[in-house]
Design a protein around this motif. Structure first.
Motif, mmCIF file in Angstrom:
data_model
loop_
_atom_site.group_PDB
_atom_site.id
_atom_site.type_symbol
_atom_site.label_atom_id
_atom_site.label_comp_id
_atom_site.label_asym_id
_atom_site.label_seq_id
_atom_site.Cartn_x
_atom_site.Cartn_y
_atom_site.Cartn_z
ATOM 1 N N THR A 153 50.980 -41.830 72.649
ATOM 2 C CA THR A 153 51.786 -40.791 73.307
ATOM 3 C C THR A 153 52.830 -41.441 74.224
ATOM 4 N N ALA A 154 52.467 -42.583 74.856
ATOM 5 C CA ALA A 154 53.435 -43.282 75.713
ATOM 6 C C ALA A 154 54.620 -43.774 74.879
ATOM 7 N N ALA A 155 54.381 -44.064 73.594
ATOM 8 C CA ALA A 155 55.452 -44.549 72.714
ATOM 9 C C ALA A 155 56.216 -43.387 72.064
ATOM 10 N N GLY A 156 55.895 -42.160 72.484
ATOM 11 C CA GLY A 156 56.642 -41.005 71.996
ATOM 12 C C GLY A 156 56.084 -40.388 70.718
ATOM 13 N N LYS A 157 54.922 -40.891 70.262
ATOM 14 C CA LYS A 157 54.305 -40.297 69.067
ATOM 15 C C LYS A 157 53.515 -39.057 69.487
ATOM 16 N N PRO A 158 53.392 -38.080 68.598
ATOM 17 C CA PRO A 158 52.578 -36.918 68.955
ATOM 18 C C PRO A 158 51.102 -37.283 69.078
ATOM 19 N N ALA A 159 50.381 -36.542 69.897
ATOM 20 C CA ALA A 159 48.930 -36.757 70.027
ATOM 21 C C ALA A 159 48.277 -36.445 68.682
ATOM 22 N N PRO A 160 47.211 -37.175 68.323
ATOM 23 C CA PRO A 160 46.482 -36.825 67.096
ATOM 24 C C PRO A 160 45.947 -35.396 67.185
ATOM 25 N N GLY A 161 45.985 -34.686 66.063
ATOM 26 C CA GLY A 161 45.507 -33.301 66.040
ATOM 27 C C GLY A 161 44.376 -33.134 65.031
ATOM 28 N N LEU A 162 43.285 -32.511 65.469
ATOM 29 C CA LEU A 162 42.145 -32.252 64.576
ATOM 30 C C LEU A 162 41.946 -30.742 64.441
ATOM 31 N N ALA A 163 41.928 -30.262 63.204
ATOM 32 C CA ALA A 163 41.612 -28.849 62.959
ATOM 33 C C ALA A 163 40.152 -28.748 62.536
ATOM 34 N N VAL A 164 39.393 -27.944 63.260
ATOM 35 C CA VAL A 164 37.992 -27.724 62.935
ATOM 36 C C VAL A 164 37.875 -26.301 62.387
ATOM 37 N N VAL A 165 37.224 -26.174 61.232
ATOM 38 C CA VAL A 165 37.065 -24.852 60.626
ATOM 39 C C VAL A 165 35.567 -24.553 60.543
ATOM 40 N N LEU A 166 35.202 -23.402 61.104
ATOM 41 C CA LEU A 166 33.798 -22.988 61.086
ATOM 42 C C LEU A 166 33.716 -21.611 60.424
ATOM 43 N N VAL A 167 32.839 -21.477 59.450
ATOM 44 C CA VAL A 167 32.649 -20.175 58.793
ATOM 45 C C VAL A 167 31.243 -19.686 59.133
ATOM 46 N N GLY A 168 31.176 -18.551 59.816
ATOM 47 C CA GLY A 168 29.877 -17.976 60.167
ATOM 48 C C GLY A 168 29.406 -18.415 61.542
ATOM 49 N N ASP A 169 28.165 -18.033 61.858
ATOM 50 C CA ASP A 169 27.664 -18.217 63.231
ATOM 51 C C ASP A 169 26.367 -19.004 63.282
ATOM 52 N N ASN A 170 26.183 -19.942 62.353
ATOM 53 C CA ASN A 170 25.002 -20.803 62.389
ATOM 54 C C ASN A 170 24.953 -21.506 63.755
ATOM 55 N N PRO A 171 23.868 -21.289 64.535
ATOM 56 C CA PRO A 171 23.840 -21.823 65.902
ATOM 57 C C PRO A 171 23.982 -23.349 65.956
ATOM 58 N N ALA A 172 23.368 -24.069 64.995
ATOM 59 C CA ALA A 172 23.479 -25.538 65.004
ATOM 60 C C ALA A 172 24.932 -25.933 64.757
ATOM 61 N N ALA A 196 46.216 -40.192 62.326
ATOM 62 C CA ALA A 196 47.523 -40.073 62.990
ATOM 63 C C ALA A 196 48.340 -41.345 62.749
ATOM 64 N N GLU A 197 47.671 -42.497 62.792
ATOM 65 C CA GLU A 197 48.379 -43.766 62.568
ATOM 66 C C GLU A 197 48.885 -43.857 61.125
ATOM 67 N N LEU A 198 48.089 -43.364 60.174
ATOM 68 C CA LEU A 198 48.496 -43.428 58.763
ATOM 69 C C LEU A 198 49.619 -42.428 58.474
ATOM 70 N N ILE A 199 49.543 -41.247 59.090
ATOM 71 C CA ILE A 199 50.494 -40.184 58.755
ATOM 72 C C ILE A 199 51.809 -40.349 59.526
ATOM 73 N N ASP A 200 51.710 -40.616 60.833
ATOM 74 C CA ASP A 200 52.920 -40.712 61.668
ATOM 75 C C ASP A 200 53.365 -42.153 61.899
ATOM 76 N N GLY A 201 52.592 -43.105 61.392
ATOM 77 C CA GLY A 201 52.940 -44.515 61.571
ATOM 78 C C GLY A 201 52.300 -45.087 62.819
ATOM 79 N N PRO A 202 52.083 -46.428 62.812
ATOM 80 C CA PRO A 202 51.484 -47.062 63.990
ATOM 81 C C PRO A 202 52.506 -47.168 65.119
ATOM 82 N N VAL A 203 52.023 -47.469 66.307
ATOM 83 C CA VAL A 203 52.922 -47.722 67.442
ATOM 84 C C VAL A 203 53.504 -49.111 67.231
#
Ligand code: NAP
Length: 295
Positions: free
Chosen positions: A27-46, A286-293
């Motif tokens: 982020t100091a080098a101006g790259k975007p922060a890595p982003g993780l999308a978590v997908v949950l289907v249903g309400d399994n407590p674990a 993030a490094e593979l997709i947006d390139g390394p610093v």
């Protein structure tokens, strides 16, 4: 003998610190922060509690996480449409669909739909193939967490006889593959171990387990590994997570602590390491997709 505790909780905190520094440099080098999308289907407590733990850990290292929580009755087509949207979103580097899924959704279809560059669980066939060839793009989180826990606690599996109990596609099989591989620059996690894989059809499981310098239990049955199955002084990793009377316990009977030289606890052993490796894969994505610093 009282087994030394293989403290995955403490090691995972150290690894999160290392990852936070990697993210801060991006982020100091101006790259975007890595982003993780978590997908949950249903309400399994674990599943809910795993998802919460993953998102909390993301926050600690500077990974931006988002949660799509869909109802249990969600149709497969709707989930696939969401994955297509996440595949195309440049702010998202990693996509994790929490398993298990409700019965109307085919797990394979979902795993295949996640873009292989964003497959931070490393379940996509392309990533499984690359791992098997010794050229991993991402290492699967639980197996990688096991190897890191051994190595960084002074139990390098190189040259040792490791017995893995369990042969699932998520834990046992990729763990055996990683443990037997030669470590290379492209595959530093390779374990250089001699590996035996045991499962429900193994004859005389106790005898097989007693041959292990390192014994790894990934079964899903509380107490299936008993003290008589462990060679005195062996290192034992307990991957299992079982709810017994509302309490989380592993696959390893507590009496094993009197025989083993080292033992990972449940909770606080492999579980936190699995999450740490997910974070590492997300930073790598993030490094593979947006390139390394650039240095
Ligand atoms: P799984 O798909 O159910 O596989 C279990 C494996 O154990 C199978 O290969 C099975 O043999 C074998 N097995 C079953 N009973 C056995 C017995 N009596 N003796 C020897 N082998 C036996 O489970 P999984 O997804 O690999 O997960 C295993 C455990 O790890 C579960 O408790 C799961 O919750 C836990 N887990 C923990 C983490 C973590 O981060 N801590 C991550 C993933 C999974 P067959 O192939 O012959 O049926």
């Amino acid at each position: 003998m009282t087994a030394r505790r293989l403290d995955g909780k403490a090691l995972a905190a150290t690894i999160r610190g290392e990852l936070a520094a990697r993210v801060a440099a991006r982020t100091a080098a101006g790259k975007p922060a890595p982003g993780l999308a978590v997908v949950l289907v249903g309400d399994n407590p674990a599943s809910l509690s795993y998802v919460r733990a993953k998102q909390k850990a993301c926050g600690e290292v500077g990974i931006v996480s988002r949660l799509d929580h869909l109802p249990a009755a969600t149709k497969q087509a709707k989930l696939l449409a969401l994955i297509a949207k996440l595949n195309a979103d440049p702010a998202i580097h990693g996509i994790l669909v929490q398993l298990p899924l409700p019965p109307q959704i085919a797990e394979d279809a979902v795993v295949h739909a996640i873009g292989s560059l964003k497959d931070v669980d490393a379940f996509h066939p392309e990533n499984v193939g690359l791992l098997t060839l010794g050229q991993p793009r991402y290492s699967p989180c639980t197996p990688h967490g096991c190897i890191q826990l051994l190595r960084r606690c002074g139990h390098d599996p190189a040259g040792k006889h490791v017995v893995v109990v369990g042969r699932s596609n998520i834990v046992g099989k990729p763990l055996a593959v990683m443990l037997m591989q030669k470590p290379t620059a492209a595959n530093p996690a390779g374990g250089d171990a001699t590996v035996t894989v045991a499962h429900s059809r193994t004859t005389n499981l106790a005898k097989v387990c007693r041959q292990a310098d390192v014994l790894i239990a990934a079964v899903g049955k509380a107490g299936v590994i008993t003290a008589d199955m462990v060679r005195p002084g062996a290192a034992v990793l307990d991957v299992g997570t079982n709810l017994v009377d509302g309490k989380l316990v592993g696959d390893v009977d507590p009496a094993v602590a009197a025989v083993a030289g080292a033992l990972s606890p449940v909770p606080g052993g492999v579980g936190p390491m699995t999450i740490a490796m997910l974070l590492e894969n997300t930073v790598r994505a993030a490094e593979l997709i947006d390139g390394p610093v650039s240095r």
